[in-house]
Design a protein around this motif. Structure first.
Motif, short mmCIF file in Angstrom:
data_model
loop_
_atom_site.label_atom_id
_atom_site.label_comp_id
_atom_site.label_asym_id
_atom_site.label_seq_id
_atom_site.Cartn_x
_atom_site.Cartn_y
_atom_site.Cartn_z
N GLU A 10 -10.83 3.87 -26.92
CA GLU A 10 -10.42 3.78 -25.62
C GLU A 10 -9.45 4.60 -24.95
OE1 GLU A 10 -10.30 -0.56 -24.77
OE2 GLU A 10 -9.37 -0.23 -22.82
N ASP A 11 -8.46 4.96 -25.59
CA ASP A 11 -7.36 5.81 -25.09
C ASP A 11 -7.86 7.00 -24.71
OD1 ASP A 11 -5.63 4.01 -25.42
OD2 ASP A 11 -4.62 4.92 -27.26
N ASP A 12 -8.84 7.75 -25.54
CA ASP A 12 -9.55 8.97 -25.22
C ASP A 12 -10.27 9.07 -24.00
OD1 ASP A 12 -7.93 10.14 -27.18
OD2 ASP A 12 -9.87 10.12 -28.68
N VAL A 13 -11.01 7.81 -24.11
CA VAL A 13 -11.81 7.48 -22.70
C VAL A 13 -11.16 7.35 -21.47
CG1 VAL A 13 -13.70 6.16 -21.65
CG2 VAL A 13 -13.78 6.41 -24.07
N LEU A 14 -10.11 6.56 -21.63
CA LEU A 14 -9.04 6.63 -20.30
C LEU A 14 -8.71 7.74 -20.05
CD1 LEU A 14 -7.10 3.25 -20.94
CD2 LEU A 14 -8.74 3.86 -19.15
N ASP A 15 -8.28 8.84 -20.89
CA ASP A 15 -7.59 9.99 -20.60
C ASP A 15 -8.75 10.88 -19.87
OD1 ASP A 15 -5.30 10.19 -21.41
OD2 ASP A 15 -5.34 11.19 -23.18
N PHE A 16 -9.88 10.79 -20.55
CA PHE A 16 -11.02 11.39 -19.59
C PHE A 16 -11.38 11.17 -18.30
CE2 PHE A 16 -15.74 12.30 -20.43
CZ PHE A 16 -15.71 13.39 -19.81
N ALA A 17 -11.06 9.81 -18.11
CA ALA A 17 -11.35 9.28 -16.72
C ALA A 17 -10.34 9.77 -15.76
CB ALA A 17 -11.70 7.84 -16.79
N LYS A 18 -9.27 9.78 -16.44
CA LYS A 18 -8.09 10.30 -15.63
C LYS A 18 -8.19 11.73 -15.20
CE LYS A 18 -4.31 7.22 -16.69
NZ LYS A 18 -3.20 6.93 -17.81
N SER A 19 -8.56 12.45 -16.29
CA SER A 19 -8.52 13.80 -15.98
C SER A 19 -9.56 14.04 -14.99
CB SER A 19 -8.93 14.64 -17.33
OG SER A 19 -8.26 13.99 -18.38
N LEU A 20 -10.62 13.63 -15.09
CA LEU A 20 -11.75 13.60 -13.86
C LEU A 20 -11.22 13.53 -12.60
CD1 LEU A 20 -15.04 11.98 -15.44
CD2 LEU A 20 -14.53 14.55 -14.83
N VAL A 21 -10.54 12.02 -12.56
CA VAL A 21 -9.90 11.95 -11.09
C VAL A 21 -8.94 12.74 -10.87
CG1 VAL A 21 -8.94 9.73 -9.76
CG2 VAL A 21 -10.43 9.50 -11.57
N ASN A 22 -7.99 13.01 -11.63
CA ASN A 22 -6.73 13.90 -11.32
C ASN A 22 -7.39 15.20 -10.95
OD1 ASN A 22 -4.92 12.01 -11.63
ND2 ASN A 22 -4.36 12.72 -13.82
N ALA A 23 -8.27 16.01 -11.56
CA ALA A 23 -8.88 17.18 -11.27
C ALA A 23 -9.31 17.16 -9.62
CB ALA A 23 -9.92 17.57 -12.21
N LYS A 24 -10.11 16.16 -9.45
CA LYS A 24 -10.48 16.04 -8.21
C LYS A 24 -9.23 16.09 -7.00
CE LYS A 24 -13.56 16.10 -5.11
NZ LYS A 24 -14.05 17.23 -4.80
N ARG A 25 -8.18 14.91 -7.32
CA ARG A 25 -7.49 14.39 -6.50
C ARG A 25 -6.43 15.38 -6.05
NH1 ARG A 25 -6.71 8.31 -7.73
NH2 ARG A 25 -8.63 7.54 -6.78
N GLU A 26 -5.94 15.81 -7.19
CA GLU A 26 -4.71 16.81 -7.32
C GLU A 26 -5.16 18.30 -6.84
OE1 GLU A 26 -2.41 16.02 -10.69
OE2 GLU A 26 -2.32 13.92 -10.24
N LEU A 27 -6.11 18.82 -7.25
CA LEU A 27 -6.38 20.14 -7.12
C LEU A 27 -6.89 20.20 -5.40
CD1 LEU A 27 -8.18 21.55 -10.27
CD2 LEU A 27 -5.71 21.93 -9.33
N THR A 28 -6.36 21.24 -4.77
CA THR A 28 -6.76 21.45 -3.41
C THR A 28 -6.92 23.12 -3.50
OG1 THR A 28 -4.63 21.76 -2.86
CG2 THR A 28 -5.59 19.61 -2.40
N HIS A 29 -7.41 23.60 -2.54
CA HIS A 29 -7.51 24.86 -2.16
C HIS A 29 -6.31 25.46 -1.47
CE1 HIS A 29 -12.17 24.26 -1.97
NE2 HIS A 29 -11.63 24.51 -3.37
N CYS A 30 -5.81 26.44 -2.02
CA CYS A 30 -4.62 27.35 -1.42
C CYS A 30 -4.97 27.66 -0.26
CB CYS A 30 -4.33 28.30 -2.49
SG CYS A 30 -2.83 29.52 -1.83
N THR A 31 -3.74 27.33 0.84
CA THR A 31 -4.26 27.74 2.44
C THR A 31 -4.19 29.04 2.43
OG1 THR A 31 -1.68 26.98 2.39
CG2 THR A 31 -3.53 25.34 3.39
N VAL A 32 -3.33 30.04 1.50
CA VAL A 32 -3.20 31.43 1.78
C VAL A 32 -4.55 32.02 1.44
CG1 VAL A 32 -1.87 33.26 1.25
CG2 VAL A 32 -0.89 31.01 1.47
#
Lengths: 372, 198
Positions: free
Chosen positions: B37-59
């Motif tokens: 279950e821990d691994d699945v949670l990690d996996f799900a978090k990584s998916l969401v974080n990658a999408k939420r925290e990554l943006t395109h550099c404005t420069v």
């Protein structure tokens, strides 16, 4: 060069069939709709990886199957090698010497084929598109790099036409991108044009005396290239590029207004003259046929000149369309040097001694009945 | 499908990924059921974080978790050279080389009127702005060597040419370690075209 053997699998109306050929004349006899032309088409596909009859590859696959395979053993330049073309739902694969060739231009040219079918009798009076297809196919099998430039040209043309539509509807107003695409179009279009002109010059050298021979010296054939710009085969590539550049500049507004590309090799045409009169408009049916026959015979000689060996000739239901004089001219020309495939419903209409030694295949409903 | 709803949903999600068909998706989904279950949670978090925290550099337009991105804010890099690429993956390929010390600009695509992608749909306008502000001396156009990549490079060069800065296009031709005899005619002719003095 000649084809030693061909085998097909799940192809058109054939389950499985393998035929061994004579290196001279092979006659395929059968009633209508038994699969004679399909066999000719199979040889054509082996050379060009596509059919002369349809643009849809899937039509080549037998109706109850999900793939079709055509294999052939070709003898050329003192060695033999296998060729294979496979069609499936995913697309097609072409193999030369068992190795898949990703680029079409690496495969085409391994086997040289000239086809003469009833529709080619219309080459002269048919649409410009048919004449462009004729010239493109022939140059392609002699100079595979031509296929690359033609392919790039067509890709850029599509982009340019899409942009011209946008400009016409004012979805786009900046013309910088149009200038870029024009420059790209000219880069490849100039090479296509130059190669076509060079090919035509050589074809003319062969076709004129052949036509003279068939018409017993009564008709003088000339062939002209009708293009958007005025250049000749001696014009160097840079000059062609310059001429195109200033021409496209002069028609830019008109192109935007019309929303499409108005000049370039994709709109060019071939014009045939007999005794200085345009055959397409003023020629008799006989003259048009003689012209088509001269062109095909010239093609055979030209391939021999460029490749160093005679191509394979496919005569699909066309012998019976020619009168006795043209028939014998054709058969005399190929006698003893060109491996030839002939389809016909019966040999009765063809009186020529070359057919006496021919290998005869009887085809019925996708199967070989007898062989002689 | 005869699967319970949660797993059907999971299979459907996997099929949305490139290169994954229904069979692979089913295999992956059943594998997830077997995971801790821990691994699945990690996996799900990584998916969401990658999408939420990554943006395109404005420069430069590169993907990043801080803005401006680590390359743009790196003081040790050479500000006078900008390498223009199509895709964030191209930046990573260039960075692996560890040889290029300049900066990047990611276009996120190429101009293709056929697909309705015009100059305004790719990241060009910010590039032009950058050239006004920063002291750039050279622009390297490193789009792919196909029709659209070439057209896009030519388009940018037409826009930038008047400013007088140095414009270069990456070379194309023979691959390193390749044999001349196996090269196709088109590649060979390109290689010959781009030959250089020794």
């Amino acid at each position: 060069m000649y084809i030693k053997e061909i085998s097909v699998e799940n192809y058109r109306n054939y389950d499985e069939l393998s035929l061994q050929f004579d290196n001279q004349i092979n006659v395929i006899i059968g009633e209508n709709a038994q699969g004679k032309t399909n066999l000719m088409e199979a040889i054509y596909v082996l050379a060009f990886t596509k059919s002369h009859r349809t643009a849809k590859d899937k039509e080549l696959i037998k109706w109850d199957s999900n793939y079709a395979k055509i294999k052939g053993d070709v003898f050329k330049r003192n060695r033999s090698f296998p060729l294979e073309v496979i069609f499936s739902q995913k697309g097609k694969k072409a193999k030369f010497n068992h190795i898949e060739q990703k680029r079409l231009s690496d495969y085409i040219g391994a086997l040289n084929v000239v086809m003469f079918a009833p529709e080619h009798l219309n080459l002269v009076k048919g649409s410009p598109q048919e004449r462009r297809k004729f010239i493109d196919m022939e140059i392609g099998q002699i100079q595979p790099v031509y296929i690359y430039h033609l392919g790039q040209y067509q890709k850029i043309l599509k982009q340019r036409n899409a942009l011209l539509k946008d400009l016409q509807r004012q979805k786009q107003t900046d013309r910088t991108m149009l200038k870029v695409l024009t420059e790209q179009l000219i880069e490849h279009g100039s090479i296509v044009l130059k190669k076509r002109l060079q090919f035509l010059q050589k074809l003319r050298e062969w076709a004129t005396p052949i036509h003279d021979g068939i018409s017993r010296g009564l008709e003088a054939l000339t062939i002209d290239y009708e293009g958007s710009i005025n250049v000749s085969e001696d014009t160097d590539l840079e000059r062609i590029i310059e001429t195109y550049t200033s021409y496209y500049d002069s028609i830019e507004d008109r192109e935007v207004e019309r929303g499409t590309t108005l000049a370039g090799p994709h709109r060019d045409d071939l014009i045939f003259y007999v005794n200085n009169r345009n055959v397409q408009t003023y020629g008799s049916q006989g003259q048009q046929r003689t012209t088509a026959l001269s062109l095909k015979l010239a093609e055979i000689e030209l391939i021999d000149q460029e490749v160093g060996e005679y191509p394979i000739l496919l005569l699909d239901d066309v012998l019976s369309e020619l009168d006795a004089h043209r028939q014998s001219h054709l058969l005399n020309t190929i006698q003893g040097k060109v491996q030839t495939f002939v389809t016909t419903t019966s040999v009765d209409g063809i009186h020529h001694e070359t057919l006496k030694d021919a290998q005869i295949f009887n085809i019925h409903n996708g199967q070989l009945l007898s062989e002689r | 499908m005869y699967y319970p709803e949660p797993i059907t949903k999971l299979i459907d999600s996997f099929t949305k990924l490139p290169g994954i068909g229904p069979k692979t998706a089913a295999r992956l989904a059943f594998f997830v059921l077997e995971m801790k279950e821990d691994d699945v949670l990690d996996f799900a978090k990584s998916l969401v974080n990658a999408k939420r925290e990554l943006t395109h550099c404005t420069v430069c337009g590169h993907i990043t978790d801080q803005d401006p991105c680590s390359i743009c804010s790196d003081q040790s890099r050479d500000n006078s050279v900008i390498c223009v690429v199509q895709d964030p993956k191209d930046v990573i390929a260039m960075e692996k080389m560890k040889d290029f010390q300049g900066k990047y600009h990611v276009l996120h695509g190429t101009i293709s009127p056929m697909e309705g992608i015009g100059p305004e749909d790719i990241n060009v306008s910010t590039l032009i702005e950058r050239l006004k502000d920063e002291k750039v001396e050279e622009l390297i156009l490193a789009t792919n060597p196909n029709v659209e990549g070439e057209a896009t490079a030519m388009y940018i060069s037409r826009l930038v040419k008047p400013s007088g800065l140095r414009l270069t296009r990456i070379a194309h031709g023979l691959p390193v370690g390749g044999d001349l005899e196996y090269a196709d005619e088109v590649t060979l002719s390109k290689a010959l075209e781009g030959r250089r003095d020794l």
